[in-house]
Scaffold this motif. Structure first.
Motif, short mmCIF file in Angstrom:
data_model
loop_
_atom_site.label_atom_id
_atom_site.label_comp_id
_atom_site.label_asym_id
_atom_site.label_seq_id
_atom_site.Cartn_x
_atom_site.Cartn_y
_atom_site.Cartn_z
N ASP A 5 0.84 -1.21 0.00
CA ASP A 5 0.00 0.00 0.00
C ASP A 5 0.87 1.25 0.00
OD1 ASP A 5 -2.37 -1.47 0.09
OD2 ASP A 5 -2.38 -1.52 2.30
N TYR A 6 1.90 1.24 0.83
CA TYR A 6 2.78 2.40 0.89
C TYR A 6 3.50 2.61 -0.44
CZ TYR A 6 2.42 3.99 5.71
OH TYR A 6 1.96 4.55 6.87
N LEU A 7 3.95 1.54 -1.07
CA LEU A 7 4.61 1.67 -2.36
C LEU A 7 3.68 2.34 -3.37
CD1 LEU A 7 6.86 1.11 -4.39
CD2 LEU A 7 5.93 -1.19 -4.70
N ARG A 8 2.44 1.90 -3.42
CA ARG A 8 1.47 2.49 -4.33
C ARG A 8 1.21 3.96 -3.99
NH1 ARG A 8 -1.61 -1.35 -4.12
NH2 ARG A 8 -2.85 -0.75 -2.29
N ASN A 9 1.06 4.27 -2.70
CA ASN A 9 0.77 5.64 -2.29
C ASN A 9 1.95 6.57 -2.55
OD1 ASN A 9 -1.76 4.84 -1.45
ND2 ASN A 9 -1.14 4.53 0.69
N LYS B 169 12.75 -0.97 0.69
CA LYS B 169 12.62 -2.40 0.97
C LYS B 169 11.60 -3.08 0.04
CE LYS B 169 15.73 -2.66 4.13
NZ LYS B 169 16.98 -3.39 3.87
N GLN B 170 10.67 -2.31 -0.54
CA GLN B 170 9.77 -2.88 -1.53
C GLN B 170 10.47 -3.06 -2.88
OE1 GLN B 170 6.66 -3.84 -0.34
NE2 GLN B 170 7.68 -3.06 1.51
N LEU B 171 11.36 -2.14 -3.23
CA LEU B 171 11.99 -2.16 -4.54
C LEU B 171 13.35 -2.85 -4.54
CD1 LEU B 171 11.15 1.45 -5.82
CD2 LEU B 171 9.91 -0.68 -6.24
N LEU B 172 14.22 -2.49 -3.62
CA LEU B 172 15.59 -3.03 -3.57
C LEU B 172 15.91 -3.41 -2.12
CD1 LEU B 172 17.40 -0.48 -5.93
CD2 LEU B 172 16.81 -2.84 -6.46
N LYS C 173 20.79 -1.50 2.59
CA LYS C 173 20.69 -1.35 4.03
C LYS C 173 20.27 0.08 4.37
CE LYS C 173 22.30 -5.51 4.92
NZ LYS C 173 21.43 -6.58 5.46
N VAL C 174 19.23 0.20 5.17
CA VAL C 174 18.76 1.52 5.60
C VAL C 174 19.13 1.71 7.06
CG1 VAL C 174 16.79 3.07 5.81
CG2 VAL C 174 16.85 1.37 3.96
N GLN D 277 10.54 -0.14 12.81
CA GLN D 277 10.85 -1.41 13.45
C GLN D 277 10.89 -2.54 12.42
OE1 GLN D 277 7.83 -3.07 16.11
NE2 GLN D 277 9.42 -3.59 17.60
N GLN D 278 10.04 -2.46 11.41
CA GLN D 278 9.96 -3.52 10.41
C GLN D 278 11.00 -3.39 9.31
OE1 GLN D 278 6.03 -3.95 8.78
NE2 GLN D 278 6.62 -5.53 7.29
N TYR D 279 11.33 -2.13 8.90
CA TYR D 279 12.10 -1.96 7.68
C TYR D 279 13.51 -1.41 7.86
CZ TYR D 279 7.68 -2.85 5.27
OH TYR D 279 6.53 -3.43 4.83
#
Length: 517
Positions: A17-21, A203-206, A210-211, A258-260
């Motif tokens: 959803d975030y990627l689309r938004n 994290k959705q694309l590549l 490392k972030v 926390q997730q990404y």
């Protein structure tokens, strides 16, 4: 009122959803695609490719425009007609005001009374209606929420809303387009909107990128939340990097971070100052402290993890700097780079003693030397030494001095010594005093120092005083009081009631060397 007054209830979005938004975010109706600039000098020093995402090039000199506009563009016609409101001391306010001007929406921004005129004037220049209220951000926020309820304004939060996060995440799209071979991206963390948006996009694309989140040591609300497993409220935050001085990370931004996010690193004020200097030397841009935060983290992380031949990028998040704050940056950047050491050295009071001391220092440049005669036997000197090999060289100097019979204490990481004592060398009381020493921070506004003296000085005798302000939004005071043992309980109780940030410095070694009897 909750942290976010939303136009409608929104379920927690997924990564997809975030990627689309983010891909749909209309930020380029008002924002710019900012360059990813190579830092050749720093890259050569670190042995890695280093690039800087220049969000200071936005019309408001900050990334905050992206999130504010994205959320405002989604408002209904009724909400637009009613207007929007926010609480901010700087960059979010300017982003909101410019967004409102572009969309034809009335904007009200509640700013603390301590906000410098340069920031207030910037908001007004973009058409924002400024309301000055309270002595800090929290008080301004409470008043903004009250006005929102009274007038039907929509509250636009600075970070903790999916639309705001999506707007900030558009920086991630540009990073991928500008360099698809990045290994690490370093993101500054305040409330977490930028870090959440960029990390979820990358994290959705590549996902192999490392972030790394970067926080100021004295405002590390994400680190505290990760340690606790949930958002927690810090007792206090430092104000040097005021753009990230947030006591509590947002609920949604924490969920995403926390997730990404792969890792979090904290940096000191001196390390931030060093990064401001690096940015200037490579790009001739002048970053605000929070704007240089992620580069400070990049440098520290690369050294700690011995990174070599990696593609690194940091986000220069803003450049709305109070010009007078550069004095502090200039004084502290060498310490942040470990290119200067500060020492307290005891030397014998005899002819030629200083010359002998200089022989031990060798050909190194002495950046500072403070001394005042005290008695006929020994003298304490405050000395700064320029370093070429950093901490290892400083430790060698200390060992050489001790071998030469000179007692020495390293003050390079002593905040009180760096802020106050170096400007006060040579002042000891001429009679016995039962003295205790305290450092204070308080919001800086006209009459603040007078108010500070009025509230403290009428109860106990002040025996030492040093005030330092470097153009920041807060003042720093070092103050000595004559206190009997039986006075301590009532004195500390009085301090708590006043509400100032304070610290007992009586046992500080710099104080004992140069100021105590």
């Amino acid at each position: 009122m909750s942290e976010v007054k939303q136009a409608e209830d929104v379920a927690l979005p997924s990564g997809a959803d975030y990627l689309r938004n983010i891909l749909r975010a209309p930020v380029y109706e008002v924002a710019q695609v900012t360059p990813l600039q190579t830092m050749n000098r720093l890259a050569a020093r670190l042995g890695n490719s280093v690039q800087l995402k220049r969000e200071d090039r936005q019309p408001v000199h900050s990334f905050k425009l992206r999130g504010a506009y994205t959320m405002m563009a989604q408002l209904t016609n009724t909400q637009r007609q009613a207007g929007v409101i926010a609480a901010s001391a700087g960059n979010h306010a300017q982003g909101l005001a410019l967004s409102g001007k572009h969309l034809g929406v009335s904007t009200t921004i509640v700013m603390p009374r301590t906000t410098p005129d340069i920031k207030v004037d910037a908001v007004k220049s973009f058409g924002g209606n400024v309301v000055l209220h309270g002595g800090n951000f929290d008080e301004a926020k409470v008043h903004a929420e009250k006005l929102a309820d009274q007038h039907g304004y929509t509250f636009i939060p600075p970070f903790d809303h999916p639309a705001v996060i999506a707007g900030q995440g558009t920086i991630g799209i540009e990073l991928v387009q500008q360099n698809g071979h990045l290994n690490y991206v370093f993101v500054p963390v305040g409330g977490g909107g930028l870090a959440a948006g960029v990390s979820v996009l990358l994290k959705q694309l590549l996902p192999e990128i490392k972030v790394i989140g970067v926080e100021a040591e004295d405002s590390a609300c994400l680190k505290a939340a990760l340690d606790a497993g949930e958002p927690v409220t810090l007792d206090q935050v430092g104000m040097f990097a005021d753009g990230v001085a947030v006591k509590r990370i947002g609920e949604e931004t924490f969920r995403l971070c926390q997730q990404y996010i792969d890792d979090v690193i904290t940096v000191s004020s001196d390390e931030i100052c060093s990064a401001v200097k690096d940015i200037f030397e490579d790009t001739r841009a002048i970053a605000e402290p929070s704007g240089a935060l992620s580069l400070a983290g990049l440098k520290k992380y690369a050294e700690d993890h011995q990174l070599q031949d990696q593609q690194l990028a940091a986000i220069l998040s803003g450049a709305n700097l109070n010009f007078h704050g550069l004095r502090y940056v200039s004084e502290r950047c060498e310490l942040g780079e470990k290119r200067e050491g500060l020492l307290a050295v005891t030397i014998p009071e005899r002819p030629g003693a200083f010359l002998d001391f200089c022989h031990i220092i060798g050909g190194r440049a002495v950046t500072e030397f403070n001394y005042r005669y005290n008695d006929d036997t020994l003298a304490n000197v405050f000395v700064g030494v320029r370093l070429m090999q950093g901490q290892e060289e400083l430790e060698g100097i200390i060992q050489d001095l001790r071998k030469g019979g000179y007692p020495v204490v390293d003050l390079s990481d002593d905040e009180m010594a760096k802020v106050h004592v170096r400007y006060m060398i040579g002042g000891r009381p001429s009679k016995p005093l039962k003295e205790r020493l305290y450092s204070f921070e308080f919001p800086e506004y006209p009459g603040a120092l007078l108010n500070f003296l009025s509230t403290l000085g009428t109860h106990w005798n002040i025996s030492l005083f040093n005030y330092r302000n470097h153009g920041a939004d807060y003042g720093r005071v070092l103050c000595g009081f004559e206190l009997e043992e039986q006075d301590l309980l009532s004195f500390t109780s009085h301090l708590r009631e006043l509400g100032y940030q304070w610290k007992d410095e009586t046992d500080n070694p710099a104080y004992k060397f140069f100021l105590a009897q």
